[in-house]
Design a protein around this motif. Structure first.
Motif, PDB file in Angstrom:
ATOM      1  N   ASP A 166       0.842  -1.198   0.000  1.00  0.00           N
ATOM      2  CA  ASP A 166       0.000   0.000   0.000  1.00  0.00           C
ATOM      3  C   ASP A 166       0.877   1.248   0.000  1.00  0.00           C
ATOM      4  OD1 ASP A 166      -2.124   1.740   0.218  1.00  0.00           O
ATOM      5  OD2 ASP A 166      -2.178   1.612   2.413  1.00  0.00           O
TER       6      ASP A 166
ATOM      7  N   ARG B 220      -4.722   5.908  -2.847  1.00  0.00           N
ATOM      8  CA  ARG B 220      -5.193   5.024  -3.915  1.00  0.00           C
ATOM      9  C   ARG B 220      -4.072   4.618  -4.873  1.00  0.00           C
ATOM     10  NH1 ARG B 220     -10.234   8.502  -5.609  1.00  0.00           N
ATOM     11  NH2 ARG B 220      -8.758  10.054  -4.911  1.00  0.00           N
ATOM     12  N   GLU B 221      -2.876   4.465  -4.325  1.00  0.00           N
ATOM     13  CA  GLU B 221      -1.764   3.978  -5.128  1.00  0.00           C
ATOM     14  C   GLU B 221      -1.113   2.789  -4.435  1.00  0.00           C
ATOM     15  OE1 GLU B 221       0.171   7.250  -7.913  1.00  0.00           O
ATOM     16  OE2 GLU B 221       0.538   7.696  -5.802  1.00  0.00           O
TER      17      GLU B 221
ATOM     18  N   ARG C  41      -3.923   2.081  -7.604  1.00  0.00           N
ATOM     19  CA  ARG C  41      -4.268   0.839  -6.904  1.00  0.00           C
ATOM     20  C   ARG C  41      -5.107  -0.090  -7.770  1.00  0.00           C
ATOM     21  NH1 ARG C  41      -6.402   2.127  -1.099  1.00  0.00           N
ATOM     22  NH2 ARG C  41      -4.268   2.884  -0.867  1.00  0.00           N
ATOM     23  N   ASP C  42      -6.015   0.493  -8.559  1.00  0.00           N
ATOM     24  CA  ASP C  42      -6.886  -0.368  -9.374  1.00  0.00           C
ATOM     25  C   ASP C  42      -6.333  -0.571 -10.781  1.00  0.00           C
ATOM     26  OD1 ASP C  42      -7.230   2.187 -10.218  1.00  0.00           O
ATOM     27  OD2 ASP C  42      -9.351   2.341  -9.642  1.00  0.00           O
TER      28      ASP C  42
END
Ligand SMILES: [Zn+2]
Lengths: 350, 206
Positions: B116, B120-121, B147-148
């Motif tokens: 992590d 969101r990365e 992240r996605d």
């Protein structure tokens, strides 16, 4: 451990100065400082992540510089002291992590101490008479503006008041910016104020009206002052008249100094404490020292101002407070403390 | 013998020995309390291994990638401990420890390590097994990815919540034995420029 005159290394990383000091009891041996101020200048204020990165890189070299300055080795140390708050959390954590590891590697105790009380502790290192208590302490910097009652440096410190918005040093930075002057604002305002009339413009003194004094007798507010300066300058510019920079700077500075000193002197009078100590980086402002000296004198209050190198954030004051705790018989801190960005002054040691 | 410290995800501290392997390892996946726990973990790892500080020949520091604030606590601790015992710091990429632990536990083929990176990365590295010296072969990374939108792994994807300091330490031992130190630069792997949000000094509460 030597409890009579312990050799203590203090680490301070609460804002933008990486400070490492070494004291033996109440004797100053080293006060090494690395500042990341220049890196913040282009942003107009302290950037927490920039400060924290700079602490990590500066800490080792600053510890080495302090050891060299003090002509001692790490193996000579009796204890390590560190600022655990208040301050910028990410910045504090660098010092906390390093100090814990250093104390473990040397197998010496650690003392986690309060930054604000450390500013008062700086006075222990002076050559003159030892700090007498109780004393009122006015601590003014870019990060804090606090009025304390110190009954006993290692066991009884009370917060009388503090700023409810900007710190005084921050007000200098913000007003400097709106006057087109660079960061840090304190010395720039001072330079601009040369030859200016401090009474040319009557800027507001925050929290000094009767109804404010009831609830905020010892508190400070500088955001209204900053707005007043901005409005005054705007009106001048709108009317096409030149802005008298020296008068604006001098009048603004006078408003800050006036309210700082007035409230501190009032606290001394109210509490029957004829002693006032100044600390924090804004003490470098000569006008503040002049006004404090004059009004303390007139009120029969003994004024103490540690050397300026010990007023700005530094590790020596943290070492001095650590040594004081040891000499007073306090036990070391446990290893479980963290960084507390809002640590109250009543928590002298964690 | 080496002390190894990693705070790139949770906090992990170990004492390792080239011949004896991992003598002690303590840690937590808690990503919020690095400064609070790092000291106690160092004390406990040394006690469990029965080692005094001066018996150590160096301190291994996990350099990340990892969220800034926590990552720095471990690096600051490793550097200060090393200074205290006058021994060198051995910087190691934290993802390498995850890969080494996976391969030495029997994993084979290509491995993608994902941790992590907040906001969101994810931080991503890819490995092609261990080399002749027993050191992990990093093919790509560490690098940030949304992240996605992490690239599909060529082999196995491993999402790590803890970097084992024991593995970090063993990498340093192996690299030392093979004469391959340093294995990475002594710089934190932030992978991101600092935010330039100004500080809003918090008031001290009464
Ligand atoms: Zn300060």
């Amino acid at each position: 451990m030597n409890r009579d005159a312990p050799l203590v290394l203090g680490i301070e990383t609460s804002c933008d100065e990486t400070g490492v000091g070494i004291v033996r009891g109440t004797t100053l041996l080293a006060n090494a400082i690395a500042s990341s101020m220049e890196e913040h200048a282009r942003y107009g204020g302290v950037v927490p992540e920039v400060a924290a990165r700079a602490h990590l890189e500066a800490l080792g070299p600053t510890i080495r510089a302090a050891l060299a300055e003090a002509s001692v080795t790490l193996d000579d140390l009796d204890a390590v002291a560190v600022t655990s708050g208040p301050g910028l959390a990410g910045a504090l954590m660098v010092g906390v992590g390093a100090a814990k590891a250093l104390s473990l590697s040397l197998e010496v105790p650690i003392y986690a101490v309060n930054h604000l009380v450390g500013h008062v502790g700086a006075d222990l290192l002076g050559d003159d008479e030892p700090l007498a208590t109780p004393t009122v302490a006015l601590l003014v910097s870019g990060g804090h503006t606090s009025l304390l009652l110190v009954r006993d440096l290692d066991s009884d410190v009370e917060l009388l008041g503090e700023t409810i918005d900007d710190a005084a040093g921050e007000a200098f930075d913000k007003v400097a910016r709106l006057l087109g002057l660079p960061y840090p604002g304190g010395p720039e305002i001072d330079r601009a104020a040369v030859g200016g009339d401090p009474d040319a413009i009557r800027f507001p003194r925050g929290l000094t009206r009767a109804n404010d004094l009831e609830r905020h007798r010892y508190d400070f507010s500088f955001s209204g002052l900053k707005t007043a300066v901005a409005r005054w300058v705007e009106q001048r510019e709108a009317s096409g008249e030149p802005v008298p920079l020296a008068d604006v700077a001098a009048s603004f500075r006078e408003a800050v100094v006036d309210v700082l000193v007035d409230k501190a002197i009032a606290a001394c009078a109210d509490l029957g404490v004829p002693r006032l100590l100044l600390g924090g980086g804004v003490v470098a402002n000569r006008r503040l020292r002049e006004v404090a000296e004059a009004r303390a004198d007139a009120a029969g209050i003994a004024l103490r101002i540690p050397p300026l190198s010990l007023c700005t954030d530094n590790g020596a004051m943290i070492a001095a407070l650590g040594a004081r705790l040891i000499m007073a018989g306090h036990e070391p801190s446990g290893l479980g403390f963290g960084a507390d960005s809002t640590l109250p002054v009543t928590d002298i040691q964690m | 013998m080496l002390l190894a410290i990693d705070t790139s995800t949770g906090t992990s501290v170990a004492v390792v020995d080239r011949d004896g392997g991992v003598l002690a390892e303590v840690g937590t996946d808690d990503t919020m309390r690095h400064a609070e726990v790092v000291g106690g973990f160092i004390r406990d790892a040394l006690a469990e291994a029965g080692v005094r500080p001066h018996a150590l020949s160096g301190v291994v520091s996990g350099m990340g990638p990892g969220p800034f604030t926590g990552l720095r606590v471990g690096i600051a601790a490793a550097r200060a401990f090393a200074l205290g015992i006058a021994r060198p710091v051995v910087p190691v990429v934290s993802h390498d420890a995850v890969a080494w632990a996976w391969y030495t536990a029997g994993g084979a083929g290509t491995l993608q390590v994902v941790t992590d990176a907040r906001r969101r990365e994810s931080a991503v590295s890819e490995y092609d097994g261990l080399d002749a010296d027993g050191l992990p072969v990093r093919a790509t990374g560490p690098a940030l990815a949304p992240r996605d939108a992490v690239a599909p792994p060529r082999g196995i994807r491993l999402d790590a919540t803890r970097v084992p300091a024991g593995a970090l330490g063993m990498i340093a031992e192996l690299a030392f034995a093979a004469g391959r130190l340093p294995v990475c630069a002594d710089e934190p792997l932030y992978l991101r420029a600092p935010d330039v949000t100004l500080s809003t000094p918090k008031r001290v509460s009464r």
